[in-house]
Design an enzyme around this catalytic site. Structure first.
Site, mmCIF file in Angstrom:
data_model
loop_
_atom_site.group_PDB
_atom_site.id
_atom_site.type_symbol
_atom_site.label_atom_id
_atom_site.label_comp_id
_atom_site.label_asym_id
_atom_site.label_seq_id
_atom_site.Cartn_x
_atom_site.Cartn_y
_atom_site.Cartn_z
ATOM 1 N N GLY A 4 4.692 3.056 -6.664
ATOM 2 C CA GLY A 4 4.687 2.175 -7.833
ATOM 3 C C GLY A 4 4.007 0.843 -7.568
ATOM 4 O O GLY A 4 3.240 0.342 -8.396
ATOM 5 N N CYS A 5 4.274 0.277 -6.415
ATOM 6 C CA CYS A 5 3.680 -1.017 -6.068
ATOM 7 C C CYS A 5 2.168 -0.890 -5.863
ATOM 8 O O CYS A 5 1.418 -1.811 -6.173
ATOM 9 C CB CYS A 5 4.367 -1.597 -4.841
ATOM 10 S SG CYS A 5 6.101 -1.991 -5.161
#
Length: 155
Positions: free
Chosen positions: A46-47
């Site tokens: 996600g990051c």
């Protein structure tokens, strides 16, 4: 956890960047507004999606007078690997003691798979050059964070 809100003053801080150079918020604000985005962990799926979308939008953000700065609790050496691996074109700062995250009110209780723990919440702050918070972004997906910010800046 009490997250800072629009209109409040952003606390000034100094943190090491991915090259282990000290970076001071007030010095960055002398150049332009700052989009300070907190993300939980470098090199996670996600990051990475969020960082790469900001990378790809960075020229447009800069044209709108905004400098992107990411903050996680990772060590500068991990941030350097993240920046190199994904060719990130903005500063990443390491808040290993999470003091800056706590000052912005983004460090606190989280839940994952039924377990509770303290961690970094995914929140971004658009900070004016006078240090006041113009906007808090806390309702987005990692894949559209950049677009939510751009839409706000263009409105």
């Amino acid at each position: 956890m009490q997250t800072l809100t629009a209109g409040q003053q952003a606390p000034d801080f100094t943190l090491p960047d991915q090259q282990q150079q000290p970076t001071k918020l007030s010095a960055l604000l002398q150049q332009s507004r700052v989009l300070l985005y907190f993300y939980p962990k470098a090199m996670t799926p996600g990051c990475t999606v969020q960082a790469c979308a900001l990378r790809d939008s960075n020229a447009e953000l800069q044209a709108l007078g905004v400098t992107v700065v990411g903050i996680s609790t990772d060590a500068p050496t991990k941030l350097a690997k993240f920046a190199q691996r994904d060719q990130l074109n903005f500063l990443l700062l390491g808040d290993e003691t999470h003091q800056v995250a706590a000052a912005f009110g983004v460090w606190g209780p989280k839940k994952f798979m039924g377990k509770e723990y303290d961690g970094l919440h995914r929140v971004s702050f658009l900070i004016n050059q006078d240090g006041s918070i113009a906007k808090v972004f806390d309702n987005f997906k990692t894949s559209n964070h950049h677009q939510v910010v751009l839409d706000y800046l263009k409105s």
